[in-house]
Design a protein around this motif. Structure first.
Motif, short mmCIF file in Angstrom:
data_model
loop_
_atom_site.label_atom_id
_atom_site.label_comp_id
_atom_site.label_asym_id
_atom_site.label_seq_id
_atom_site.Cartn_x
_atom_site.Cartn_y
_atom_site.Cartn_z
N PHE A 138 0.81 -1.13 -0.24
CA PHE A 138 -0.20 -0.02 -0.05
C PHE A 138 0.90 1.40 -0.03
CE2 PHE A 138 -2.40 -3.57 2.01
CZ PHE A 138 -3.64 -3.38 1.54
N ASN A 158 0.74 0.66 5.89
CA ASN A 158 0.00 -0.08 6.58
C ASN A 158 0.46 -1.21 7.48
OD1 ASN A 158 -2.12 1.73 5.67
ND2 ASN A 158 -2.79 -0.12 4.12
N LEU A 159 1.64 -0.87 8.09
CA LEU A 159 2.23 -1.71 8.95
C LEU A 159 1.53 -1.84 10.53
CD1 LEU A 159 5.99 -1.29 8.56
CD2 LEU A 159 4.73 -3.09 7.76
N TRP A 160 1.36 -2.64 11.04
CA TRP A 160 0.80 -2.60 12.53
C TRP A 160 1.68 -2.04 13.54
CZ3 TRP A 160 0.25 -8.21 10.10
CH2 TRP A 160 -1.05 -8.15 9.19
N PRO A 161 1.43 -0.82 13.97
CA PRO A 161 2.58 -0.07 14.78
C PRO A 161 2.52 -0.85 16.13
CG PRO A 161 0.46 1.06 14.79
CD PRO A 161 0.06 -0.13 13.66
N HIS A 162 1.76 -1.77 16.68
CA HIS A 162 2.06 -2.39 17.91
C HIS A 162 2.81 -3.73 17.72
CE1 HIS A 162 -1.55 -4.21 16.10
NE2 HIS A 162 -1.55 -5.25 16.93
N MET A 163 3.13 -3.95 16.54
CA MET A 163 4.09 -4.86 16.40
C MET A 163 5.71 -4.64 15.85
SD MET A 163 1.51 -7.77 14.49
CE MET A 163 0.00 -7.78 15.20
N GLU A 200 3.13 -12.45 11.78
CA GLU A 200 1.87 -12.44 11.86
C GLU A 200 1.11 -13.31 10.91
OE1 GLU A 200 0.85 -11.73 14.63
OE2 GLU A 200 -1.24 -11.73 14.44
N ALA A 201 1.02 -12.95 9.65
CA ALA A 201 0.23 -13.55 8.70
C ALA A 201 0.82 -14.98 8.48
CB ALA A 201 0.29 -12.90 7.10
N GLN A 250 -1.23 -16.52 11.45
CA GLN A 250 -2.52 -16.43 11.41
C GLN A 250 -3.27 -17.21 10.17
OE1 GLN A 250 -4.24 -15.73 14.19
NE2 GLN A 250 -2.49 -14.90 15.17
N TYR A 263 10.20 -1.29 16.27
CA TYR A 263 8.57 -1.03 15.79
C TYR A 263 8.75 0.10 14.79
CZ TYR A 263 7.34 -3.22 20.23
OH TYR A 263 6.93 -4.08 21.12
N SER A 312 7.37 2.82 14.31
CA SER A 312 7.55 4.13 14.46
C SER A 312 9.02 4.53 14.44
CB SER A 312 7.07 4.64 15.68
OG SER A 312 7.54 3.90 16.77
N ARG A 313 9.89 3.64 14.62
CA ARG A 313 11.43 3.87 14.65
C ARG A 313 12.01 3.68 13.22
NH1 ARG A 313 12.97 4.49 20.50
NH2 ARG A 313 10.74 5.03 21.20
N ARG A 348 6.63 -8.57 4.40
CA ARG A 348 5.39 -9.03 5.02
C ARG A 348 4.70 -9.92 3.77
NH1 ARG A 348 1.06 -5.24 7.76
NH2 ARG A 348 0.94 -4.28 5.77
N VAL A 349 4.82 -9.36 2.74
CA VAL A 349 3.91 -10.02 1.58
C VAL A 349 4.44 -11.08 1.02
CG1 VAL A 349 2.97 -9.38 -0.80
CG2 VAL A 349 2.48 -7.73 1.06
#
Lengths: 276, 215, 224
Positions: free
Chosen positions: A114, A118-123, A131-132, A135, A164, A166-167, A180-181
């Motif tokens: 994207f 759209n990374l998940w900021p809490h991971m 994750e994927a 899951q 993270y 944010s860093r 991730r993909v």
């Protein structure tokens, strides 16, 4: 025109002479938001291992078309098939719209990158990639972490596994999103303006990762404003304008030989904006 | 003012304060569960669930807690459930808290960019997995300050359950001051105890918030 | 509930409703006035005064309203403060509200853009004029939603006054419930009534809010 092909384009292995296998076939696809028609009767085929770039002015429908391919957007008419499988609808007459649950099988083979990462900021970066695998692929955590580490290394971020989002810089975040993909071993990857949210000096690192993927034979559909990337890496380029494909073919033809006046104007504007 | 009065009553008051604390904690925890369920129900896209959740939230935020408490206290025996006042009190606190918590979560969910669930969807995540792994963990982090605040509010609100005879801090203060005729000292002491608990909670909340912000 | 009961208890309930409205309105008025004064005093740069006001606000906001009421009504006589229930109730509501109103006003005061005040200073307006014509109107606009919310909260808090026997609506209702043994129906009726009342206060508040902030939604002011 200022857009020139680099020698790198010539190095890319030519597609085998055998009949190309279609990965995505789009036939007569249309979409409207109320009275506002965004896609009109689109036909497009993307072959296996091919890189197709979608270019065009904003609002031309290129992102919408891309998002229809994995059914994040619903198309109204026509059909999209990935490896022969109809996207978003049951293959019956009359057809029935599939639920998100029914779409999962298709989506796990189609990766999407994207504009806003759209990374998940809490991971952490590693957790984002793993994750994927846990899951969706059902891998156990240890194996998923190992694989995630490999993928981060592939995009040059082995040392950022525990950071993270944010860093991380925008370019690094987008490379994590790509890792991730590709960890999911998709048959097809969709890129929605992957470098548009990046500072200019960070664009190169992301494009390089995409070049490497293309060289490895990944099938890619890329919505982009990077004409240099389209000219050098794409096998074919589609120019969308007001919901239609106004020009389609190898980059050389589209960029230099197309008679379409709107395309000429679009390239002119692009050239002016990107020259000193 | 006679401080000896306070010293004499202090063991009773502190004991009652413990009751106040665990009742409030229980209320907030049950309220969490109710709040999350109501919030998820309202986001499920089913109209009936959304309307029911909306009415619940509006009712329990609009009606004074004292009335909710009496309503539950008088209603349960009427439908054949004979419960001790303590259970009715915790029920009322949980239901009220749930209404506020569901709104806190709703606000936090709106703060999670839509692209994050879209990325999960594109990777083939199921809806429950997206809730469990992407949305709720983030909503929870965003909510922490509001949730600590909610616990403080509930601690104060729990003083109202004294009216159905639960021997928490307020009720115990009433009982003691009715027997020693020293309401000023006793209520002052009770006020200080409430203040101490709430200040500690506020401090704790600020600490947790700092920890989460570092993540 | 049959009609006889309404005839019998109607007047008491009406009187109770009147007391409820009186307590609410007077409580809000005292709370806002006191809160406003506290906010102004907090602007003064004298440390002990600041600590005192800060402590006042923290104490009021950190303790249950019911404890404050008990302290005022039952504890008051010990220091010579003998108040009638209704007076204690109104005063209690006002003191309770003042801490919250003071914080709302303070937030509003801080939200006034510095540039607007500087502009007024550079035009040579006197401080009183700046306060009246620039700061207060800007404050009003930004604080209305929070003020309305607090007033709705105080509507709900009036029922707590019944516990110290202020003869407001809740108290009259409970008297009636006890005398008629129709507790559940009465309480249910009360719940619905207060639900509507709080909803009405909130709605009215939103209309006032829309009115006060009307100029903000005008296109020519959109970039203000």
């Amino acid at each position: 025109m200022a857009i020139t092909e680099s020698p790198a384009a010539a190095v890319k292995t030519p597609a085998p002479a055998a009949e190309p296998t279609p990965m995505v076939t789009i036939r007569g696809v249309s979409k409207a938001y109320g009275p506002n028609v965004v896609l009109r009767d689109i036909d497009l085929t993307v072959n296996k291992s091919e890189v197709v770039c979608l270019i065009g002015p904003s609002g031309s429908g290129k992102s919408t078309l891309l998002r229809c391919i994995n059914f994040l957007e619903v198309y109204d008419r026509g059909e999209i098939r990935i490896e022969g499988q109809l996207v978003g609808y049951s293959d019956t007459t009359p057809r029935r719209r599939l639920s998100n649950a029914e779409l999962r099988g298709l989506r796990r083979n189609v990766g999407m990158v994207f504009q806003q990462f759209n990374l998940w900021p809490h991971m952490t970066a590693l957790e984002n990639v793993a994750e994927a695998l846990v899951q969706v692929r059902g891998m156990d955590k240890g194996a998923a972490a190992d694989r995630a580490r490999q993928m981060l290394a592939r995009v040059g971020l082995a040392d950022k596994a525990d950071s993270y989002p944010s860093r991380l810089s925008g370019g690094q975040q987008q490379r994590v999103a790509i890792a991730r993909v590709i960890a999911m071993e998709p048959h097809l990857m969709l890129f929605d303006e992957p470098t548009s949210a990046l500072d200019p000096e960070l664009v190169g690192e992301v494009l390089q990762v995409m070049r490497d993927l293309a060289a490895d034979g990944m099938t890619m559909v890329v919505v982009t404003h990077e004409m240099g990337f389209a000219a050098n890496v794409a096998d074919r380029v589609a120019f969308l304008d007001r919901g239609r494909i106004a020009a389609f073919g190898p980059p050389r033809e589209v960029f230099h030989e197309s008679p379409d006046p709107r395309l000429t104007q679009f390239l002119q504007t692009y050239h002016e904006r990107n020259s000193f | 003012m006679k401080f000896s009065v306070i010293v004499d009553a202090l063991p009773h008051l502190l004991g009652a304060a413990v009751t106040t604390i665990w009742i409030s904690l229980l209320g907030v925890m049950l309220g969490q569960v109710i709040g999350v369920l109501v919030c998820v129900a309202r986001q499920s896209g089913r109209r009936a669930l959304d309307v029911a959740g909306g009415v619940y939230v509006s009712f329990f935020r609009g009606v004074p807690l004292l009335i909710q408490l009496l309503l539950i206290y008088y209603m349960l025996p009427l439908i054949g459930i004979d419960v001790p006042p303590l259970v009715a009190a915790i029920g009322a606190l949980s239901l009220a808290s749930g209404a506020y918590v569901s709104e806190i979560y709703r606000g936090s969910l709106n703060a999670v960019p839509h692209g994050q669930s879209e990325a999960a969807l594109a990777l083939g995540f199921s809806a429950p997995t997206i809730w469990k792994r992407i949305l709720l963990p983030q909503a929870f982090r965003i909510s922490v300050p509001a949730l600590v605040n909610e616990l403080i509010l509930l601690l104060k609100a729990s003083s109202l359950i004294s009216v159905v005879g639960v021997a928490e801090l307020t009720r115990t203060s009433q009982t003691i001051s009715a027997s020693n005729f020293r309401p000023l000292e006793i209520y002052l002491a009770a006020g200080v105890i409430y203040l101490a608990i709430n200040s500690a909670l506020a401090l704790f909340g600020a600490l947790v918030e700092r920890r989460l912000a570092q993540g | 509930m049959d009609t006889n009961l309404l005839v019998q208890y109607g007047p008491a309930l009406l009187r109770g409703f009147g007391v409820t409205i009186l307590c609410w309105a007077a409580g809000c008025a005292i709370g806002m006035a006191l809160g406003f004064v506290i906010m102004l005093l907090r602007q003064i740069e004298v440390k002990p005064l600041r600590w005192l006001l800060r402590a006042y606000i923290e104490v009021i906001r950190g303790t249950p309203f019911l404890i404050q009421l008990f302290l005022l009504y039952s504890g008051g006589p010990a220091i010579g403060l003998r108040l009638e229930a209704t007076t204690a109730g109104i005063l209690g509501l006002g003191i309770y509200g003042s801490a919250y109103f003071a914080e709302i006003f303070r937030a509003g005061f801080q939200a006034v853009p510095k540039g607007q005040v500087e502009a007024a200073h550079s035009l040579g307006m006197p401080y009183g004029g700046i306060l009246r014509r620039v700061i207060l109107p800007a404050m009003l606009v930004s604080t209305v939603p929070a003020l309305v919310n607090m007033m709705a909260i105080l509507t709900k808090e009036t029922v707590v006054l019944s516990i110290i026997t202020v003869p407001e609506l809740m108290y009259e209702m409970q008297t009636m419930a006890a005398e008629t043994f129709a507790s559940f129906e009465t309480i249910l009726g009360m719940a619905l009534f207060y639900w509507l009342l709080v909803e009405a206060v909130s709605r009215l508040g939103r209309r006032v809010e829309a009115r006060v902030t009307r100029f903000l939604s005008h296109p020519s002011n959109a970039r203000a």
